[in-house]
Write a protein that holds these residues in place. Structure first.
Motif, PDB file in Angstrom:
ATOM      1  N   UNK A  70       5.875  33.020  27.521  1.00  0.00           N
ATOM      2  CA  UNK A  70       4.794  33.976  27.314  1.00  0.00           C
ATOM      3  C   UNK A  70       4.596  34.924  28.497  1.00  0.00           C
ATOM      4  N   UNK A  71       5.039  34.520  29.677  1.00  0.00           N
ATOM      5  CA  UNK A  71       4.886  35.391  30.851  1.00  0.00           C
ATOM      6  C   UNK A  71       6.173  36.132  31.203  1.00  0.00           C
ATOM      7  N   UNK A  72       7.224  35.892  30.436  1.00  0.00           N
ATOM      8  CA  UNK A  72       8.534  36.490  30.755  1.00  0.00           C
ATOM      9  C   UNK A  72       8.471  38.004  30.850  1.00  0.00           C
ATOM     10  N   UNK A  73       7.744  38.630  29.935  1.00  0.00           N
ATOM     11  CA  UNK A  73       7.704  40.090  29.906  1.00  0.00           C
ATOM     12  C   UNK A  73       7.136  40.687  31.188  1.00  0.00           C
ATOM     13  N   UNK A  77      10.212  43.260  35.129  1.00  0.00           N
ATOM     14  CA  UNK A  77      10.310  44.413  36.026  1.00  0.00           C
ATOM     15  C   UNK A  77      10.949  44.039  37.359  1.00  0.00           C
ATOM     16  N   UNK A  78      11.044  42.734  37.634  1.00  0.00           N
ATOM     17  CA  UNK A  78      11.648  42.284  38.887  1.00  0.00           C
ATOM     18  C   UNK A  78      13.112  41.892  38.718  1.00  0.00           C
ATOM     19  N   UNK A  79      13.475  41.389  37.538  1.00  0.00           N
ATOM     20  CA  UNK A  79      14.861  41.022  37.227  1.00  0.00           C
ATOM     21  C   UNK A  79      14.933  40.636  35.761  1.00  0.00           C
ATOM     22  N   UNK A  80      16.078  40.818  35.161  1.00  0.00           N
ATOM     23  CA  UNK A  80      16.237  40.482  33.748  1.00  0.00           C
ATOM     24  C   UNK A  80      16.452  38.985  33.580  1.00  0.00           C
ATOM     25  N   UNK A  81      16.221  38.509  32.386  1.00  0.00           N
ATOM     26  CA  UNK A  81      16.518  37.126  32.054  1.00  0.00           C
ATOM     27  C   UNK A  81      15.475  36.115  32.490  1.00  0.00           C
TER      28      UNK A  81
END
Length: 396
Positions: A70-73, A77-81
């Motif tokens: 839920x907090x991935x999005x 902005x700092x790194x993908x995945x």
């Protein structure tokens, strides 16, 4: 100027490596990660409320999985995945607790956590009880903040078979029993959600909530020590002590960094026959880290309560974090200078001993004073570079 002890540099450094190159995340996940729930619908529902049993390993691990999903999005902005998500530290630490047997019944009065009931988390486990407050409260604070997309009365955790009054199980109960801890985690999620927050901002709020939680429950489960060997009980206290240094250094608790750092942690519960630095079935790194924790804990315990630290202490810790990250530990003056050097893998970390390395401090006249109880336990005050802790010196 007070210099950091070389062991502090070593321990901070051990949590400062990140790996280069392509890695398969699936090989690094905590045990049973894929089998664990990853959304609320994976849990049973009773009368419109999701019911989670945090005393079963996959269900507690699923709490972290939901938080990370839920907090991935917000961390994209700092790194993908989602690799830079700072909540990985809590999930991976829980995985290590499980794989090292630290969630099992230490009294051995039940089969909880052992082969016949290996998914069970024992309420008599010191590690499980501490972890509960670093799982349930961050989770329920996230629910209360609206970050997880359900209302505050839509989820409840099952109580353990005994000692139910020591814990809380839903948003309203935790707000009533532990309002300050819940507020700290709520502030963390506000920072996560803010578009203007930098990585360092989020990292600060994370460690603020983490250390505040530990300080407020530190003595709650002292009765659990009787179930462990003297060596394991000492390690438990020393680990909490070391986490305060790690938090003061603002070590990022990202996926690969934490996974690699945990290679230095004991792979099993310590027995009365284990001697730090000479455990035959431990790796050289594990023996070294265990020795470092022991030294750091001893120095912290013996330190007087009126030793003064300059504010450069915290800045030194943070510079150590970046210096070691870039492989400069052998050359950086951050850890102090002395003719002797402590061997650490392929390089040496130099450093002189500080008069005191106690992380429990209070602010007095712009300086850091060990001991006493402060009004605030924010480990890194914004703009001040100071550490304040609520635990009294000498607890370890």
């Amino acid at each position: 100027m007070a210099f950091l002890p070389s062991w502090v540099c070593l321990l901070v450094g051990s949590l400062s490596f990140s790996l280069a190159g392509d890695l398969n995340f699936s090989d690094l996940y905590p045990p049973l990660w894929k089998e664990s729930p990853g959304q609320f619908s994976d849990y049973p529902m009773e009368n419109g409320t999701y019911i989670i049993n945090p005393w079963i390993f996959p269900e507690r691990l699923g709490i972290y999985k939901i938080l990370l999903n839920q907090t991935a999005t917000y961390f994209e902005k700092f790194a993908s995945g989602n690799e830079q998500n700072l909540l990985w530290g809590l999930a991976l630490q829980h995985g290590w607790q499980y794989s090292s047997g630290r969630l099992a019944d230490p009294s051995q009065r039940t089969d909880c956590g052992y082969e016949s009931d290996h998914l069970c988390i024992s309420v008599d486990s010191w590690w499980a009880d501490f972890n509960y407050f670093l799982c349930a409260l961050p989770f329920l604070a996230a629910v209360d903040s609206g970050l997880l997309g359900i209302s505050s009365d839509q989820v409840r955790l099952r109580p353990p078979p005994v000692d139910q009054k020591r814990f809380c199980y839903d948003v309203s109960g935790c707000l009533l029993s532990f309002p300050e801890i819940m507020n700290k985690w709520s502030n963390f999620y506000k920072c996560v959600h803010s578009p203007s927050s930098t990585f360092e901002d989020i990292l600060e709020y994370l460690w603020d909530a983490h250390i505040f939680t530990l300080n407020n429950i530190f003595n709650t489960f002292d009765d659990r020590y009787v179930y462990y060997s003297k060596q394991e009980a000492k390690f438990e206290k020393n680990w909490v002590n070391a986490v305060e240094y790690i938090g003061a250094a603002r070590i990022p608790t990202t996926f690969i960094r934490v996974h690699e750092s945990q290679k230095g942690l004991p792979p099993r519960i310590l027995s009365k026959m284990d001697t730090a630095s000479g455990i035959s079935d431990f790796t050289a790194l594990q023996n070294t880290v265990l020795s470092g924790l022991s030294v750091l804990g001893t120095v912290s315990k013996l330190t007087g309560e009126v030793d003064i630290f300059e504010n450069k202490f915290i800045q030194s810790l943070r510079r150590t974090r970046w210096a070691v990250s870039w492989g400069l530990a052998a050359w950086s003056p951050v850890c102090g200078r002395s003719p002797a050097a402590q061997s650490w893998g392929p390089r040496a970390v130099t450093g002189g001993w500080a008069v005191s390395s106690r992380p429990v401090m209070r602010a007095v006249g712009g300086r850091l004073v060990a001991g006493g109880r402060a009004d605030s336990s924010r480990p890194v005050a914004r703009g001040s570079g100071q550490v304040v802790s609520r635990r009294r010196a000498g607890n370890l």
